[in-house]
Design a protein around this motif. Sequence first.
Motif, PDB file in Angstrom:
ATOM      1  N   VAL A  83      30.779 -11.462 -22.707  1.00 51.48           N
ATOM      2  CA  VAL A  83      31.841 -10.826 -21.920  1.00 51.48           C
ATOM      3  C   VAL A  83      31.534 -10.923 -20.430  1.00 51.48           C
ATOM      4  CG1 VAL A  83      30.941  -8.436 -21.903  1.00 51.48           C
ATOM      5  CG2 VAL A  83      33.412  -8.845 -21.822  1.00 51.48           C
ATOM      6  N   ALA A  84      30.267 -10.853 -20.062  1.00 49.55           N
ATOM      7  CA  ALA A  84      29.887 -10.994 -18.653  1.00 49.55           C
ATOM      8  C   ALA A  84      30.193 -12.399 -18.146  1.00 49.55           C
ATOM      9  CB  ALA A  84      28.405 -10.678 -18.469  1.00 49.55           C
ATOM     10  N   GLY A  86      32.590 -14.204 -19.296  1.00 51.07           N
ATOM     11  CA  GLY A  86      34.025 -14.433 -19.397  1.00 51.07           C
ATOM     12  C   GLY A  86      34.434 -15.290 -20.574  1.00 51.07           C
ATOM     13  N   SER A  97      25.175  -1.254 -21.230  1.00 54.21           N
ATOM     14  CA  SER A  97      24.895  -2.576 -20.666  1.00 54.21           C
ATOM     15  C   SER A  97      23.631  -2.596 -19.818  1.00 54.21           C
ATOM     16  CB  SER A  97      26.090  -3.050 -19.840  1.00 54.21           C
ATOM     17  OG  SER A  97      26.389  -2.120 -18.809  1.00 54.21           O
ATOM     18  N   TYR A 101      23.259  -5.913 -16.237  1.00 53.83           N
ATOM     19  CA  TYR A 101      24.677  -6.244 -16.063  1.00 53.83           C
ATOM     20  C   TYR A 101      25.348  -5.354 -15.013  1.00 53.83           C
ATOM     21  CZ  TYR A 101      24.025  -8.972 -20.305  1.00 53.83           C
ATOM     22  OH  TYR A 101      23.578  -9.886 -21.226  1.00 53.83           O
ATOM     23  N   LYS A 104      27.954  -7.137 -12.827  1.00 55.85           N
ATOM     24  CA  LYS A 104      28.832  -8.089 -13.514  1.00 55.85           C
ATOM     25  C   LYS A 104      30.267  -7.586 -13.655  1.00 55.85           C
ATOM     26  CE  LYS A 104      25.382 -10.884 -14.229  1.00 55.85           C
ATOM     27  NZ  LYS A 104      25.277 -12.159 -13.476  1.00 55.85           N
ATOM     28  N   LEU A 106      31.408  -5.055 -15.471  1.00 52.76           N
ATOM     29  CA  LEU A 106      31.774  -4.644 -16.818  1.00 52.76           C
ATOM     30  C   LEU A 106      32.303  -3.214 -16.832  1.00 52.76           C
ATOM     31  CD1 LEU A 106      28.907  -6.122 -19.040  1.00 52.76           C
ATOM     32  CD2 LEU A 106      31.021  -7.194 -18.244  1.00 52.76           C
ATOM     33  N   TYR A 246      33.028  -3.435 -24.135  1.00 57.41           N
ATOM     34  CA  TYR A 246      33.044  -3.739 -22.702  1.00 57.41           C
ATOM     35  C   TYR A 246      34.096  -4.807 -22.388  1.00 57.41           C
ATOM     36  CZ  TYR A 246      28.740  -1.159 -21.683  1.00 57.41           C
ATOM     37  OH  TYR A 246      27.802  -0.166 -21.501  1.00 57.41           O
ATOM     38  N   THR A 247      34.778  -4.614 -21.257  1.00 58.27           N
ATOM     39  CA  THR A 247      35.647  -5.652 -20.714  1.00 58.27           C
ATOM     40  C   THR A 247      35.126  -6.029 -19.330  1.00 58.27           C
ATOM     41  OG1 THR A 247      37.167  -3.967 -19.802  1.00 58.27           O
ATOM     42  CG2 THR A 247      37.690  -4.888 -21.964  1.00 58.27           C
ATOM     43  N   LYS A 248      35.443  -7.238 -18.901  1.00 56.94           N
ATOM     44  CA  LYS A 248      35.051  -7.673 -17.558  1.00 56.94           C
ATOM     45  C   LYS A 248      36.174  -7.273 -16.611  1.00 56.94           C
ATOM     46  CE  LYS A 248      33.165 -11.629 -15.037  1.00 56.94           C
ATOM     47  NZ  LYS A 248      31.848 -11.006 -14.764  1.00 56.94           N
TER      48      LYS A 248
END
Length: 285
Positions: A83-84, A86, A97, A101, A104, A106, A246-248
């Motif tokens: 996810v980091a 993408g 995280s 991270y 990043k 997140l 987690y989402t970016k």
Amino acid sequence: MVATLAAGLMVGCGTDSSAEATKSGDAGKATETKSDLSGKITASGSTALLPLVKQAATEFQDQNKSVTIDVSGGGSGTGLKQVAEGSVTVGMSDVESGKDYADKGLVDHQVVVAPFVLVTNKDVNVTNLTKEQAGKIFTGEISNWKDVGGKDEKITIVGRPESSGSRKLVKALVLPADKDFAKDAIAQDSTGAVRQTVQQTAGSIGYIDAPYITPEINVLKFENVEYSKDNIFNGTYKLFAFEHMYTKGEPDKVTKAFLDYIMSDAFQSKTVEELKFIPVNKMKK
């Protein structure tokens, strides 16, 4: 652990409008409001969270025909990394995280609580381990069940690779601060594989999350406390983790709708509990 959570509304579900009588007395026909959501979501990571997210994906796609959701495992480390980078929309993780991270972008979405249990092969006659005993077993300091009240039998350790959030959780909650798992421990790529190996290997011990419990393995008490939801609520059973998706950056429309669906009262109160997870809104603040 404090989770600031709000139950989201189910977004984009198809609904039927109520029929209305026309002025002439004829009954009007019900019309279906179709979801305007479309797009693709990819999720990877925690195998502990995998069955819940797969079930949510199935239900959500049934209600939103133009949405595709692909869910895979690989461990928490894989989910966070992907996810980091993408390469996936959502990274599923048993652990936060952390500093690796921090830069990043997140965004953390805590969705459920996952209880973990220590399990053994059916031939092991030990029913309880203290934290100290379990720690010494997993580090290899204790290598025979007779040293913790069992029969004279070699202990085989079954666990997860270093990328696993389950491994990190058990290490943090069970092992001494300066210790790691024994080098001869068997590492399996998924929670299901840990369960199967424990089931098939005499004298073995492992750790799995509660949704993977089956009658073919023994579930140990930890510190003389049996695993149960009530014992997690009252603070006496300590092996559990908040599960993260987690989402970016902030999620896009379709991803937010999917996360809201998982957090909805309907999903949390029914499906979450059916799958042996714990709704986050039931944890004491």
